[in-house]
Design a protein around this motif. Structure first.
Motif, mmCIF file in Angstrom:
data_model
loop_
_atom_site.group_PDB
_atom_site.id
_atom_site.type_symbol
_atom_site.label_atom_id
_atom_site.label_comp_id
_atom_site.label_asym_id
_atom_site.label_seq_id
_atom_site.Cartn_x
_atom_site.Cartn_y
_atom_site.Cartn_z
ATOM 1 N N ARG A 24 0.714 -1.296 -0.055
ATOM 2 C CA ARG A 24 -0.083 -0.107 0.057
ATOM 3 C C ARG A 24 0.882 1.392 0.144
ATOM 4 N NH1 ARG A 24 -4.052 -0.903 4.887
ATOM 5 N NH2 ARG A 24 -3.559 -2.976 4.608
ATOM 6 N N VAL A 25 2.008 1.398 1.031
ATOM 7 C CA VAL A 25 2.731 2.167 0.892
ATOM 8 C C VAL A 25 3.535 2.683 -0.620
ATOM 9 C CG1 VAL A 25 4.947 3.126 1.781
ATOM 10 C CG2 VAL A 25 3.277 2.255 3.346
ATOM 11 N N LEU A 26 3.759 1.491 -1.089
ATOM 12 C CA LEU A 26 4.410 1.890 -2.360
ATOM 13 C C LEU A 26 3.537 2.299 -3.353
ATOM 14 C CD1 LEU A 26 6.993 1.242 -4.164
ATOM 15 C CD2 LEU A 26 6.120 -1.082 -4.552
ATOM 16 N N ALA A 27 2.235 1.649 -3.362
ATOM 17 C CA ALA A 27 1.133 2.027 -4.370
ATOM 18 C C ALA A 27 0.815 3.596 -4.152
ATOM 19 C CB ALA A 27 -0.079 1.347 -4.194
ATOM 20 N N LEU A 28 0.885 4.249 -2.854
ATOM 21 C CA LEU A 28 0.617 5.420 -2.558
ATOM 22 C C LEU A 28 1.726 6.391 -2.914
ATOM 23 C CD1 LEU A 28 -1.375 4.940 0.644
ATOM 24 C CD2 LEU A 28 -2.168 5.594 -1.516
ATOM 25 N N GLU A 29 2.922 5.891 -2.869
ATOM 26 C CA GLU A 29 4.066 6.661 -3.222
ATOM 27 C C GLU A 29 4.117 6.960 -4.404
ATOM 28 O OE1 GLU A 29 7.583 4.509 -1.616
ATOM 29 O OE2 GLU A 29 7.304 5.552 0.496
ATOM 30 N N ARG A 30 3.894 5.877 -5.187
ATOM 31 C CA ARG A 30 3.956 5.860 -6.962
ATOM 32 C C ARG A 30 2.702 6.790 -7.432
ATOM 33 N NH1 ARG A 30 5.297 -0.201 -8.770
ATOM 34 N NH2 ARG A 30 7.632 -0.227 -7.869
ATOM 35 N N MET A 31 1.563 6.818 -6.894
ATOM 36 C CA MET A 31 0.611 7.470 -7.214
ATOM 37 C C MET A 31 0.621 8.844 -6.724
ATOM 38 S SD MET A 31 -3.518 7.218 -6.364
ATOM 39 C CE MET A 31 -4.666 8.461 -6.649
ATOM 40 N N GLU A 32 1.476 9.318 -5.664
ATOM 41 C CA GLU A 32 1.779 10.820 -5.302
ATOM 42 C C GLU A 32 2.825 11.221 -6.283
ATOM 43 O OE1 GLU A 32 2.600 10.962 -1.226
ATOM 44 O OE2 GLU A 32 0.551 10.901 -0.576
ATOM 45 N N ALA A 33 3.490 10.334 -7.119
ATOM 46 C CA ALA A 33 4.614 10.797 -7.946
ATOM 47 C C ALA A 33 3.987 11.027 -9.170
ATOM 48 C CB ALA A 33 5.752 9.858 -8.017
ATOM 49 N N SER A 34 2.776 10.562 -9.408
ATOM 50 C CA SER A 34 2.077 10.936 -10.723
ATOM 51 C C SER A 34 1.304 12.198 -10.936
ATOM 52 C CB SER A 34 1.343 9.492 -11.040
ATOM 53 O OG SER A 34 0.057 9.708 -10.226
ATOM 54 N N VAL A 35 0.394 12.151 -11.817
ATOM 55 C CA VAL A 35 -0.319 13.346 -12.478
ATOM 56 C C VAL A 35 -1.466 13.217 -11.346
ATOM 57 C CG1 VAL A 35 0.518 13.919 -14.512
ATOM 58 C CG2 VAL A 35 -1.500 12.293 -14.177
ATOM 59 N N LEU A 36 -1.709 11.926 -10.668
ATOM 60 C CA LEU A 36 -3.080 11.838 -9.809
ATOM 61 C C LEU A 36 -2.693 12.214 -8.427
ATOM 62 C CD1 LEU A 36 -4.295 8.297 -11.349
ATOM 63 C CD2 LEU A 36 -4.972 11.004 -11.979
#
Length: 169
Positions: A121-133
């Motif tokens: 979950r942490v990894l998914a959220l970190e990647r999402m926060e690094a995106s346009v979303l």
């Protein structure tokens, strides 16, 4: 506008220099959030908020914080959402939806966020926060952080006082 002087102990709360600022008038009864009928969001929204909070406040080793504190912060967010109306509530629900169903796609898992391990979950959220979303996570993250730091245990751990919390008058 002239400043309103008050001898109330509440008038001592606030940022330095606030004493000279005028107090806002009380809201009209129909605008007062304390008079609104509460409409609690469905339980699945609270579960989604808790799953997000579990990842947001996990330690460096990927361990989730105390379950009771997570329950408290998720319940407090639901109370906030129950008192919210219109666009604010809609934006929070949409942001939680994106966090629940879109964030896991950033780790190639087409399942709800709560089904993932805390580490994933942490990894998914970190990647999402690094995106346009990233803005989708901002609203929920900001609210959960404010609520997290209102918890007495967090205040004790961080050696901070509840300077902005006031008892209802």
């Amino acid at each position: 506008m002239t400043p309103v002087q008050s001898s109330s102990p509440l008038s001592t709360l606030g940022p330095p220099g606030h004493e000279h600022l005028p107090l806002l008038p009380a809201p009209a009864p129909e605008d007062d959030v304390r008079n609104r009928a509460l409409a609690l969001p469905p339980k699945h929204v609270e579960r989604a908020a808790r799953a997000f909070a579990e990842a947001l406040f996990a330690d460096e080793a990927g361990q989730a914080p105390d379950p009771a504190r997570l329950d408290w912060v998720a319940h407090d967010l639901m109370d906030f959402m129950a008192r919210s109306a219109g666009r604010a509530r809609l934006i929070l629900r949409l942001a939680l939806f994106a966090l629940t169903y879109v964030a896991p796609l950033f780790v190639f898992r087409p399942v709800p966020l709560g089904w993932l391990s805390v580490r994933r979950r942490v990894l998914a959220l970190e990647r999402m926060e690094a995106s346009v979303l990233a803005p989708a996570a901002l609203a929920v993250k900001a609210l959960l952080c404010m609520l997290w730091f209102e918890h007495p245990a967090t205040q004790e751990e961080t050696n901070t006082a509840a300077s902005c919390l006031r008892k209802p008058q």
